[in-house]
Design an enzyme around this catalytic site. Sequence first.
Site, short mmCIF file in Angstrom:
data_model
loop_
_atom_site.label_atom_id
_atom_site.label_comp_id
_atom_site.label_asym_id
_atom_site.label_seq_id
_atom_site.Cartn_x
_atom_site.Cartn_y
_atom_site.Cartn_z
N LYS A 1 2.23 2.25 -5.14
CA LYS A 1 2.96 1.77 -6.33
C LYS A 1 2.19 2.06 -7.61
O LYS A 1 2.77 2.34 -8.65
CB LYS A 1 3.21 0.26 -6.25
CG LYS A 1 4.12 -0.14 -5.13
CD LYS A 1 4.30 -1.63 -5.08
CE LYS A 1 3.07 -2.38 -4.62
NZ LYS A 1 2.66 -2.17 -3.23
N GLY B 1 -10.93 -3.00 2.92
CA GLY B 1 -11.50 -1.89 3.68
C GLY B 1 -11.00 -1.85 5.12
O GLY B 1 -11.41 -1.01 5.92
N VAL C 1 2.91 14.14 -2.98
CA VAL C 1 2.39 15.13 -2.03
C VAL C 1 0.86 15.19 -2.04
O VAL C 1 0.28 16.16 -1.56
CB VAL C 1 3.01 16.53 -2.30
CG1 VAL C 1 4.49 16.55 -1.95
CG2 VAL C 1 2.80 16.97 -3.75
N ASP D 1 0.81 -1.22 0.00
CA ASP D 1 0.00 0.00 0.00
C ASP D 1 0.84 1.27 0.00
O ASP D 1 0.44 2.29 0.56
CB ASP D 1 -0.97 0.01 1.20
CG ASP D 1 -1.72 -1.29 1.33
OD1 ASP D 1 -2.29 -1.73 0.32
OD2 ASP D 1 -1.69 -1.89 2.43
N GLY E 1 -4.47 -4.03 -4.37
CA GLY E 1 -5.45 -3.01 -4.70
C GLY E 1 -4.72 -1.71 -4.92
O GLY E 1 -3.90 -1.33 -4.10
N HIS E 2 -4.93 -1.10 -6.05
CA HIS E 2 -4.34 0.23 -6.20
C HIS E 2 -5.34 1.20 -6.79
O HIS E 2 -6.21 0.84 -7.56
CB HIS E 2 -3.02 0.22 -6.96
CG HIS E 2 -2.99 -0.70 -8.13
ND1 HIS E 2 -2.23 -1.85 -8.17
CD2 HIS E 2 -3.64 -0.65 -9.29
CE1 HIS E 2 -2.43 -2.45 -9.31
NE2 HIS E 2 -3.27 -1.76 -10.02
N GLN F 1 1.89 -6.09 -3.59
CA GLN F 1 2.33 -6.29 -2.20
C GLN F 1 3.73 -5.66 -2.03
O GLN F 1 4.02 -4.69 -2.70
CB GLN F 1 2.31 -7.76 -1.79
CG GLN F 1 0.93 -8.34 -1.65
CD GLN F 1 0.36 -8.81 -2.97
OE1 GLN F 1 1.03 -9.46 -3.75
NE2 GLN F 1 -0.88 -8.50 -3.23
P1 IMP Z 1 -2.78 -12.92 1.33
O1 IMP Z 1 -1.87 -12.32 0.33
O2 IMP Z 1 -4.24 -12.61 1.08
O3 IMP Z 1 -2.55 -14.38 1.55
O4 IMP Z 1 -2.46 -12.23 2.75
C1 IMP Z 1 -1.23 -12.43 3.41
C2 IMP Z 1 -0.76 -11.14 4.08
O5 IMP Z 1 -0.42 -10.19 3.09
C3 IMP Z 1 -1.83 -10.45 4.95
O6 IMP Z 1 -1.20 -9.85 6.06
C4 IMP Z 1 -2.39 -9.39 4.03
O7 IMP Z 1 -2.94 -8.32 4.76
C5 IMP Z 1 -1.14 -8.98 3.29
N1 IMP Z 1 -1.43 -8.40 1.97
C6 IMP Z 1 -1.77 -9.07 0.85
N2 IMP Z 1 -1.94 -8.22 -0.17
C7 IMP Z 1 -1.68 -6.99 0.31
C8 IMP Z 1 -1.64 -5.70 -0.29
O8 IMP Z 1 -1.87 -5.50 -1.47
N3 IMP Z 1 -1.31 -4.67 0.56
C9 IMP Z 1 -1.01 -4.86 1.85
N4 IMP Z 1 -1.01 -6.06 2.45
C10 IMP Z 1 -1.35 -7.11 1.68
#
Ligand code: IMP
Length: 458
Positions: free
Chosen positions: A16, A326, A439, A13, A40-41, A248
């Site tokens: 990117k 969310g 910013v 998050d 998610g972006h 991620q």
């Molecule tokens: P999974 O990828 O759904 O298996 O989740 C594994 C871990 O990665 C969890 O702590 C999620 O919150 C975290 N995670 C997965 N995708 C994202 C992302 O796009 N942003 C932030 N954390 C993520």
Amino acid sequence: MPGVVIVGAQWGDEGKGKVTDLLAERAEAIVRFQGGNNAGHTIVRDGEEFKFHLIPSGILYPEKACVIGNGVVLDPRILLEEIEGLKRRGVDVGNLRISANAHLIMPYHVLLDTAGEVKLGKLSIGTTRRGIGPCYADKALRLGIRVQDLLDEKILRKKILAALEPKQHALRELSVQRRKLRKEAGGGGREGGDQSVADAPDPRLDLHTMSEEFAGYGHRLEPHIADTSRLCWNVLDGGGTVLFEGAQATLLDLDHGTYPFVTSSNPIAGAACVGAGVGPTDIDEVWGVAKAYATRVGAGPFPTELDDAVGRHLLERGHEFGTTTGRERRCGWIDLVALRYAVRLNRMSALAITKLDVLSGLDPLRVAVRYRSREGAVFDTFPYHQSILHSAEPEYEELPGFEADLSTCRSEADLPPQARAFLDFVAGFAGVPIRLVGVGPGRDQVVWIGDEPHLRAA
Ligand code: IMP
């Protein structure tokens, strides 16, 4: 000519999508190489907000190839929803290409992800419950269903059958769990409700229904299915730029992150080669993206986490709520020990620091420069041992804060001296130049440092 990788330098998050969107202007192809719709972006273009989970940010450039690489795990229902949503808003998706080798997230993966988390109880990872882990597990077990399998219903059916067979036990457990939940809710079981409904197998797991449903997805996705490695080679060999967009982030990497509180893929730069099908010498630059502070969703160690007014400030001013789930994100000061680790793991050539504006109003600013273990040992580098990391206390350097609203800054000279000093400290400590500073959420709300944009020189 350049292959450029963009990776998250923290726990995800970091923004990117926006950095990819900006650098994509100079690229011929934009490729996602791992993860799935756990990502998610959000991109704000001309005041219009676009949220993506699977489709690479490059889709907003109709003249560029926008690629879902073989390393991605793909839920076709979600992908088709995204495609339809974009079409409704007038976005041309004709250039979307999907690797025939990418693996599919099946309904049983989603169910098993949730069941696994429920079973772990207090020890749960806090996954996004999108089926990511079980899908990558099937890929490693060679029980995965790939995009190309969608094109032949007979093969598809056979493969689904083979994949379901070893899951019977877990799926039976799941239906017991379902029955228990229904009973607790008063909706089933002998004491009341419709026993036949409670006992019925989950309709999402019926072989015939699933095969038909997925073959239908195949028909709709067929025009987009391609040999995407070759597409990348053609662009690179022709002297064009390919942008490899990581999802991620480094500290969620399956091998190098805070295991087991990680995702099930490798979001670091090295994985771009495997997940897109190019060689290491195709990569010329690696851009890391970090926020001016830190956030994390889900469970796991987070040394600089704040549970105070500053944490609240970051959450509220930074709108730190997950795009995918969310969920409220955990917030804290920027962790330079972890950032330096990410710089080295990815061998970054440039850093983009996002959301600098969110720090305005905080004084002093703090940056973590080392950890101290429970036993008093000092760690200047990221400790490999999980128990140390779990109890590590960060030690901070304090820097003067700033009050000014940065949202209208467009050049380095517009930034207050304290903000520049903060950036200098971060770059100096991380050992990599900062080339871009965010910013505000808008596409134009950035400050380029040095030549803009960097890829023009490449
Ligand atoms: P999974 O990828 O759904 O298996 O989740 C594994 C871990 O990665 C969890 O702590 C999620 O919150 C975290 N995670 C997965 N995708 C994202 C992302 O796009 N942003 C932030 N954390 C993520």
